[in-house]
Every structure is written in structure tokens, then in C-alpha cells.
Motif scaffolding. Structure first.
Motif: not given
Length: 506
Positions: A26-42
Motif C-alpha cells: 500500500g505504501r509503495v503504491t501510494l508513493v508510486t501514484i503520487v510520484t507518477s502524478g507529479g512527474v506527469f503534471y510537470y
């Protein structure tokens, strides 16, 4: 008094391995989603807000690019604009991903999903690129000028002008070849531009709705719902396949009283369809069309297209008139009027009426080497495909990098000689820079969608040919086109459209 010490709190029960695994996951999934979303937005915001560019430099040579198709866009994408002033002139201010045009025609994809503004590419170059939405009217290869006009609905006080060039990238494409057959321009739909797909969609739904009008005879219903596609190349095959999917996936649900009368016929003048594919894939396509109940008429020539019928010459030379609701013309190419005019200015070197004659370096025959032609407007040993034009554009960008290096060496040699310095080393470098490599096309394979979530592919890996067809090839077809789309915006929009159609239909 005796005080009693309270007992220690009970120890927390040790988590099981399964619960520890779920917590970590769950923690890894959350970090992955947040990181991927941040990279995508950037990335998306970086695309939308490009940085400052170098201004126009009068000391640099001017490269005029005519067209915004596969060849010119590939050139613009790869050219080093710090070495040149670049001007793009095209009647459309966007790049169109033509392989997915049949998907737009039936509503699988939205129009904007396969369009990318040319100014997006221009704004991400090192130096400012001038983009002009206009139609090229004439090219003077001697005076080195281009005359163009604004032919949009809204025009300013000045709508026509002429500009000079040092180099010209001539990539205006071609018109649809009608072979002089009566009624093609007036009564058929083409499949070349985005407005063609819009016209197809509108006319097809008009046929369906008119067939459902009260009191319509059985004969008229069958006529209105008979869709004919002329041309057995990849475009004709894909239009037929997309039409079949539209019928099976959507129309049978929303028009159950009419769907059984919808008929699709593909007509090809040659003995077989898809001549650029291997025999086994041609046979696979034919068998798939039979399963899909798509009528295939090969060796059949169109003699005339009327408002409500099409006249055919059958393989036995007999003439047959068939009632139709709509005809899609996916024929060949012919030179545009501006290309014919340009070739007429160089009659000794330009004798091929099919297109502009070029040499191995894509230079237009009969010129001083300042005009390069590529894509569908040329007549060469290569097929007029997007793959060829794209590779030609990238090749020319490398050529222009070499030309810029050559020009810089010429200036340095002149300065060295003026100073009395030894220029032998520079002259050796100049000799190497002047030695251009000819264009060498590398065929990456051919793909085509044939409907029913099936595709065919003729691929080459390490000089070995590989033929494939079916559902797995369909997934490869989608992933290949998704990766070849112009930008992340296009990839996201196309993938989203595919998902929407899967969930909600067209």
C-alpha cells in the motif's frame, strides 16, 4: 502502605507476514501514484509553457518549409534552428496523424486526439520559427521565392505575398487521384484530411437516420444502408474494418431494426487487396472479411459514381449498377496544382507527371540544390507512405546540420587565409563536410487494422521478415501507433478515447 505496581500494557500482537506485505504494498503504491502524478503534471506543464527562444537572426540562412505533414514535421522536429531562420507555410496549422483517421471517421477517436498544432513544435525549438497558415501558390526556383495566399474564411487587408528563401523544403503532399472517373469528386467521400473524416461521419449517420424515416420502402432502406469502400490499400481496409466494428459494437444496440440491412462492400481494381503485404496476410484478411460479412470485389473497376448508385465493370467485363447510400474513395495520389506549376518551370529535368523527380539526396532535379522535395509530392523508388516521409524529414535535418557545419568551415577558412594562417586542417574538414550521404530508407514493416479487434503486421527484425495477424497483433498495432503519436498529449487523449469507447461505446 504497600503500593502495587500496575502491570505493563500487553504487547501488540505481531503482524502476520501477509499483513506486513499488504502494508508495504500500500505504501509503495501510494508513493508510486503520487510520484507518477507529479512527474506527469510537470511534463504536461513544461509542454504547455515553453521557455524563451533566440530571435530571428538576419545573418543566418532562411529555410522555408512548405507543408505540415509527415515529412515537413519530421524535418522541423529534428532541425537545429540555432543555425537557421525557419519559416513554415501550410494551409493547415496542425499535424495530422493520418493512420488513425479511419478511427476518427466512425467516432472511435475524437478529432483533436490525432491533431497537434505546428506552433507546439515551433515553440519548443531553440530559435523562433515563423508559422504561416496559407496555401502555397507558386515557387520560383530561379528567383528563389515562394508566393502564398491566405484562403481562410476570415482574411486581413493583406492576404497574398511573396518571400525569398535560401533553402526550400518542399513537402506539400498530394491530392486524391480520381482517374477522371465521373462523379467521384461530387458524390464520394475521401479519407485524407480531418474534414473528410467529419464528412464521412455526418453522411453515414444521415444514411442510417434516413433509412429509419417512416414509410421508407425495403428497397430504399437497403440502398441507404449499403456502404461501398473503393480501394484495397491499408486505408480502404481500415475504413471497412472500423465500419464493421461500429456496426457490431454500437449500431446493433441502438438501431436493431436497421442493423441487419447494413452492408459493407470493398472494391479493388487489382486482383487482390493489400499488395504490399505477404500472401498469407492477404489471405488472412480476406478470410476475416468473409467472417465479418464484408463483401470483397477484386478485379472490379469503378466506371462512374452517381448520387444513389455506383457503376462497376466486373471481372468478366460486364457492366453492373449497384444502389448505394455512401461511397468512400480511398484511391491513389496525384500531384497538386502548385507542384504541376513548379515542374513546368523545369521541363528538361521534370518529365514525370506523377510527381517531382529528386536525386539520392532528395534534391529537386533541375535546381541548384537549394530545393529539397520529400513525401507524397515526389516520384521516387519509395512508396508514398508516412514512414518514408518521416525518415526523409529526419534525414534532411541531418543534411542541414552538415550544411551548417560546411558554411561555418568556409567562413573560418576565408578568415584563416586572410590572416595568413595555415588552413590545411580546416580544408580537410570541409572536404569531409561536403561529402553528403545519400538517403537510405529503412523499412520498419507495415501495419493495418482489419476489424473485429484484429490487425496484420509485416515486420522486419535483423533482416528477417515476420508476418503476424490476429488479436495479439491488434494489441501490437495499438501500442505501435500510441508510441508513434506526436506528443504525450496525443498519447493520453488517444488512450482515453479507446477506454471511453470500450466502456460507453461510440
Amino acid at each position: 502502605m504497600h503500593t502495587t505496581t500496575p502491570p505493563p500494557p500487553p504487547a501488540h500482537p505481531e503482524l502476520s507476514r501477509w499483513r506486513r506485505f499488504l502494508q508495504t504494498l500500500g505504501r509503495v503504491t501510494l508513493v508510486t501514484i503520487v510520484t507518477s502524478g507529479g512527474v506527469f503534471y510537470y511534463v504536461t506543464q513544461k509542454d504547455r509553457h515553453p521557455g524563451p527562444q533566440l530571435p530571428h537572426d538576419p545573418s543566418k540562412k532562411t529555410v522555408v518549409v512548405l507543408g505540415s505533414g509527415w515529412g515537413s514535421t519530421s524535418f522541423l522536429k529534428n532541425i537545429d534552428t540555432s543555425e537557421y531562420n525557419v519559416v513554415v507555410i501550410s494551409p493547415r496549422n496542425f499535424f495530422l496523424f493520418t493512420p488513425l483517421l479511419p478511427s476518427v471517421a466512425v467516432g472511435t477517436l475524437a478529432n483533436n486526439s490525432i491533431l497537434q498544432p505546428i506552433r507546439y513544435l515551433a515553440r519548443h525549438k531553440d530559435r523562433q520559427v515563423t508559422v504561416i497558415e496559407a496555401e502555397a501558390k507558386s515557387v520560383d526556383p530561379v528567383a528563389k521565392t515562394v508566393t502564398f495566399a491566405d484562403e481562410t474564411e476570415v482574411q486581413g487587408a493583406i492576404s497574398s505575398t511573396t518571400i525569398p528563401f535560401d533553402y526550400l523544403i518542399y513537402s506539400v503532399g498530394a491530392e486524391t487521384q480520381t482517374f477522371g472517373i465521373p462523379g467521384v469528386k461530387e458524390n464520394a467521400c475521401f479519407m485524407k484530411e480531418i474534414q473528410d473524416a467529419e464528412k464521412f461521419k455526418r453522411r453515414f449517420m444521415d444514411c442510417v437516420e434516413s433509412a429509419g424515416f417512416p414509410g421508407q420502402s425495403e428497397e430504399e432502406i437497403k440502398r441507404l444502408l449499403h456502404m461501398v469502400v473503393v480501394g484495397g490499400g491499408p486505408t480502404g481496409i481500415e475504413v471497412s474494418g472500423e465500419l464493421h466494428d461500429f456496426l457490431e459494437d454500437d449500431l446493433k444496440s441502438w438501431y436493431p431494426e436497421l442493423s441487419e440491412n447494413i452492408k459493407i462492400t470493398l472494391i479493388e481494381a487489382l486482383p487482390s487487396v493489400l499488395p504490399m503485404f505477404s500472401r498469407e496476410l492477404i489471405d488472412y484478411t480476406v478470410s476475416t472479411f468473409k467472417e465479418s460479412k464484408i463483401d470483397l470485389l477484386t478485379g472490379t473497376m469503378v466506371k462512374e459514381i452517381k448520387e444513389k448508385s455506383i457503376v462497376l465493370q466486373m471481372p468478366d467485363k460486364s457492366i453492373k449498377e449497384i444502389p448505394v447510400g455512401m461511397v468512400v474513395w480511398a484511391g491513389g495520389n496525384k500531384a497538386r496544382e502548385v507542384s504541376v506549376d513548379l515542374m513546368s518551370r523545369l521541363p528538361d529535368a521534370q518529365k514525370n507527371k506523377r510527381g517531382i523527380t529528386i536525386d539520392d539526396y532528395l534534391r529537386m532535379a533541375g535546381t541548384d540544390g537549394s530545393i529539397f522535395a520529400l513525401g507524397d509530392c515526389t516520384s521516387s523508388q519509395y512508396a508514398p507512405t508516412a514512414q518514408v516521409a518521416s525518415q526523409q524529414g529526419a534525414y534532411l535535418a541531418r543534411v542541414f546540420a552538415q550544411l551548417a557545419k560546411r558554411d561555418a568551415l568556409v567562413e573560418r577558412i576565408a578568415a584563416a587565409k586572410q590572416e595568413g594562417s595555415d588552413a590545411a586542417v580546416l580544408e580537410k574538414q570541409l572536404t569531409k563536410a561536403e561529402n553528403l550521404r545519400p538517403f537510405n530508407y529503412s523499412h520498419q514493416g507495415s501495419l493495418a487494422y482489419i476489424g473485429s479487434e484484429k490487425a496484420i503486421a509485416d515486420l522486419e527484425f535483423f533482416h528477417h521478415k515476420f508476418a503476424s495477424g490476429g488479436v495479439a497483433t491488434f494489441l501490437f498495432w495499438r501500442s505501435a501507433y500510441l508510441s508513434n503519436l506526436f506528443s504525450m498529449r496525443n498519447r493520453v487523449l488517444v488512450a482515453t478515447d479507446w477506454l471511453k469507447v470500450k466502456l460507453f461505446g461510440r
